[in-house]
Design an enzyme around this catalytic site. Structure first.
Site, PDB file in Angstrom:
ATOM      1  N   MET A 275       0.812  -1.217   0.000  1.00 54.22           N
ATOM      2  CA  MET A 275       0.000   0.000   0.000  1.00 54.22           C
ATOM      3  C   MET A 275       0.847   1.268   0.000  1.00 54.22           C
ATOM      4  O   MET A 275       0.305   2.362  -0.047  1.00 54.22           O
ATOM      5  CB  MET A 275      -0.909   0.007   1.235  1.00 54.22           C
ATOM      6  CG  MET A 275      -1.957  -1.095   1.260  1.00 54.22           C
ATOM      7  SD  MET A 275      -3.082  -0.999  -0.165  1.00 54.22           S
ATOM      8  CE  MET A 275      -3.814   0.619   0.095  1.00 54.22           C
ATOM      9  N   ARG A 276       2.178   1.117   0.057  1.00 59.38           N
ATOM     10  CA  ARG A 276       3.003   2.314   0.104  1.00 59.38           C
ATOM     11  C   ARG A 276       2.849   3.135  -1.172  1.00 59.38           C
ATOM     12  O   ARG A 276       2.892   4.375  -1.137  1.00 59.38           O
ATOM     13  CB  ARG A 276       4.471   1.941   0.322  1.00 59.38           C
ATOM     14  CG  ARG A 276       5.369   3.146   0.534  1.00 59.38           C
ATOM     15  CD  ARG A 276       6.787   2.764   0.888  1.00 59.38           C
ATOM     16  NE  ARG A 276       6.866   2.314   2.277  1.00 59.38           N
ATOM     17  CZ  ARG A 276       7.224   1.105   2.640  1.00 59.38           C
ATOM     18  NH1 ARG A 276       7.547   0.202   1.728  1.00 59.38           N
ATOM     19  NH2 ARG A 276       7.285   0.770   3.911  1.00 59.38           N
ATOM     20  N   ALA A 277       2.650   2.479  -2.302  1.00 57.81           N
ATOM     21  CA  ALA A 277       2.503   3.212  -3.562  1.00 57.81           C
ATOM     22  C   ALA A 277       1.283   4.134  -3.518  1.00 57.81           C
ATOM     23  O   ALA A 277       1.349   5.288  -3.972  1.00 57.81           O
ATOM     24  CB  ALA A 277       2.382   2.228  -4.714  1.00 57.81           C
TER      25      ALA A 277
END
Length: 726
Positions: A275-277
């Site tokens: 989910m960092r993107a």
């Protein structure tokens, strides 16, 4: 302090300039990694950035640059009173050398105070100095992995915790992390690459007019830095004012649910991991909207953010080319703005009043907001806009790939007269030998066995062979050599033990211990090192059978991937026809080695002796350039030698010479079929090398072999001598 080249005078590098500006507007974006070929002004533009950033207020005398407005400052020099004196200073650009130690980065015990006064006092490191500034790491791909982990963790958490040498300290460490690297010198590991918020590819301009402009400006600056800088003073001030306005505006930019959904659709379409993107893209889009003077995020902001935040997150292994399919991006984004008109008097967030910079609730889709000041003669970063809406990012990667292909060494494809029947090209049918110069494809790489260099080395930290390194488990101590030799490795207990017997002679009656320089002891640690893995590959006609060459290339590709994971340097020597050539000089870039391997043709005689001689020369030169890095020679052959008189005797003589020189070697035997000659095994004996059939390079194959040699009761009958799987 010498003048820096003005930020607004750099030609090209629009994406890089935009990424740097956005991450200074919103440091939560997570920093910037700049990838590019040498001579593309990467370092120049990073060093110029600090000069255009708005100055900051700090508590006077505080070593940790505490913000006076911070109600809960995390500073060991605190606490501070409400009326503590303040001062205004420029934003710091702190450069981290590649050879820095862990103590230099984190800080550690103040050695002079500890030895002279017996006090355990903390001496701040580079992370403390970089707080609220920029931490710049040139050639970040050459930095030790554990230091990269420290930097990225501090950047993500916003603080640094030090627990060592009797010191327990926690301080704020919020900075903009900027790393630059040349991909030809090696890649970052994917998990580290993902921790950088934004990544950009830079390349030299291909337009002759732009190249002329670059040279003209650089020569003008070198001839008269003061006059050249003065000519861009107005552009620099305008850029500083625009960054300050964006920093004040960013907290009020509206990111609607519709815009968040669009960002999620983009990240899902490109199949990024985790989910960092999504988080980085959202933060970057907000910063871009503030930079463009908008009160809410629109499609252009999401598009610009995706182009900077997603390309490096799509790589699954080091052989994948970075980049982004902008056609797919446009299809996913579409033309419809994600943020519809909010109800009157609100900003679309549960009826809250509009908090945009203008307060008028204007439709962001119809206006770019307040007119933004220009940064130079070309309204942006040298010949282009800093908003990065053109397609320059993808071109750099394509140009680099094309240059790599063009640089692939030529191969003599002509058959050699007098070849042995086994070396002549046969029928191009399935499994038969191919025409000379035929290029066989490789299969998917697999997990390989771990092959190491015997003994204990003292090279750079890595993950292959045993070595004395700066990190790892402590095994003892040694006398300090003085200078920087004490940094990061002081063995306090052994230092005290060395000084204790001499206290009476030194006149100590009471109080603290009396130390001298020759009392200092530094810890010795044992860890793992990286090595130079030099592949010496037989590309002759006897290797040209389609299935054999495919198997060989797959094995080498798998070993290359293993070398990448273990932080090795790699090189490639090939031999065929009447000679050998260095297809790839030793480098950290295994993806370039993989490209050379895929383009490797096969056919002709087998000049085994020439291949080994060429490998020996490469190793000799590398020993001069990098004496600490131990080599591992990997000879990939079926053991035949058919070129020149006494070819077999010469090859065995050269092999014996390499063995006498102490070269650690591995022979990957490519011979297959029922009628095996066993020549590769004989070669391994002369090299004093480990002999491994190509089918047993795989770690899974090793596991199966061990299981086959284990009795049902669990008692071993004998197992291959190896150091285990990767």
């Amino acid at each position: 302090m010498p003048l820096q080249f003005p930020f607004s005078a750099v030609v090209g590098s629009d994406d890089m300039a935009l990424a740097l500006v956005l991450t200074t507007i919103s440091p939560e974006v997570g920093g910037v990694l700049v990838r590019g070929e040498k001579g593309t002004a990467k370092s120049t533009i990073v060093r110029a950035l600090a000069a255009v950033l708005p100055p900051i207020d700090v508590v006077a005398g505080d070593r940790f640059s505490t913000d006076p407005r911070d109600r809960s400052p995390l500073s060991p020099d605190g606490p501070f009173t409400a009326d503590a004196p303040t001062e205004t200073r420029a934003v710091r650009l702190v450069e981290l050398p590649v050879g820095a130690t862990e103590d230099r980065v984190l800080g550690s015990l103040h050695l002079e105070r500890a030895l002279s006064e017996g006090k355990a006092e903390y001496e701040p490191g580079l992370l403390a100095r970089a707080h609220r500034g920029i931490l710049y790491v040139d050639e970040v791909n050459l930095l030790h992995d554990h230091l990269v982990d420290l930097l990225l963790d501090a950047a993500a958490m916003g603080r640094s915790t030090v627990e060592r040498d009797g010191v327990s300290v926690e301080h704020a460490a919020r900075f903009v992390l900027v790393g630059t690297m040349n991909p030809e010198e090696g890649e970052l590991r994917p998990q580290l690459l993902d921790r950088f918020g934004l990544t950009v590819e830079v390349a030299a301009p291909r337009d002759p007019a732009q190249r002329v402009d670059v040279v003209r400006r650089r020569m003008a600056f070198d001839a008269d830095p003061e006059t050249f800088a003065a000519s861009y003073a107005d552009a620099e001030r305008d850029l500083t004012a625009r960054i300050r306005a964006a920093q004040e505006r960013v907290a009020h930019v509206v990111l609607s649910d519709a815009a968040l959904l669009k960002i999620a659709e983009v990240c899902a379409a490109f199949e990024v991991d985790g989910m960092r993107a999504d988080l980085v893209t959202a933060r970057t889009a907000v910063a871009h909207a503030a930079w463009r003077g908008r009160s809410r995020v629109v499609l252009d902001d999401i598009r610009a953010a995706a182009r900077l935040a997603l390309p490096h997150r799509r790589r699954r292994n080091p052989f994948d080319a970075p980049g982004l399919d902008e056609d797919l991006l446009d299809r996913v984004l579409g033309d419809e703005e994600p943020d519809p008109d909010p109800p009157e008097g609100t900003d679309g967030r549960d009826g809250e009043p509009d908090r945009g910079p203008d307060g008028d609730g204007a439709d962001p889709g119809t206006s770019d907001g307040p007119a933004a000041p220009t940064t130079g003669p070309h309204d942006g970063q040298d010949g282009g806009s800093l908003d990065g809406q053109d397609d320059g990012g993808a071109d750099g990667a394509e140009d680099r790939d094309a240059s790599d292909d063009a640089a692939a060494p030529p191969h003599d494809a002509a058959p050699q007269p007098g070849d042995r029947p086994g070396d002549q090209p046969g029928s191009p049918g399935d499994g038969g030998e191919q025409p000379p110069g035929t290029v066989a494809a490789s299969g998917d790489p697999y997990r390989t066995r771990l092959f190491t260099v015997r003994g204990t080395g003292a090279g750079e930290a890595g993950k292959r062979s045993r070595a004395v390194t700066e990190s790892g488990r402590r095994t003892g101590s040694r006398r300090s050599l003085g200078g920087s030799d004490t940094a990061g490795s002081l063995h306090l207990a052994e230092t005290v033990r060395a000084a204790a017997p001499h206290q009476v002679a030194r006149g100590r009656r009471s109080g603290s211990l009396r130390f001298r320089a020759d009392d200092l002891r530094v810890a010795t640690r044992e860890g793992q090192e990286s090595n130079l893995v030099l592949f010496c590959v037989d590309a002759s006609g006897s290797m040209a059978a389609r299935r054999r060459m495919e198997q060989v290339k797959t094995a080498i590709l798998s070993l290359l991937l293993d070398a990448y994971r273990r932080r090795d340097k790699v090189g490639l020597v090939t031999f065929r026809g009447h000679g050998a050539e260095l297809a790839l000089p030793p480098t950290r870039s295994v993806d370039i080695a993989a490209t050379r391997l895929q383009d490797l043709p096969a056919g002709g005689r087998t000049p085994l002796a020439e291949g080994l001689l060429r490998a020996a020369e490469v190793l000799r030169l590398e020993r001069v350039r990098d004496p600490r890095r131990r080599p591992l020679l990997v000879v990939v052959t079926d053991g035949r030698a058919t070129s020149g008189p006494d070819a077999v005797a010469r090859s065995r003589q050269v092999a014996a010479h390499l063995a006498e020189a102490g070269t650690a070697a591995l022979v990957v035997d490519c011979e297959s079929g029922a009628m095996r000659l066993g020549l590769a095994g004989v070669l391994a004996e002369h090299l004093r090398a480990e002999h491994v059939p190509v089918s047993e390079v795989s770690a899974d194959r090793l596991t199966a072999l061990v299981q086959d040699h284990v009795r049902p009761t669990g008692g071993p009958t004998g197992a291959p001598t190896t150091e285990g799987a990767a």
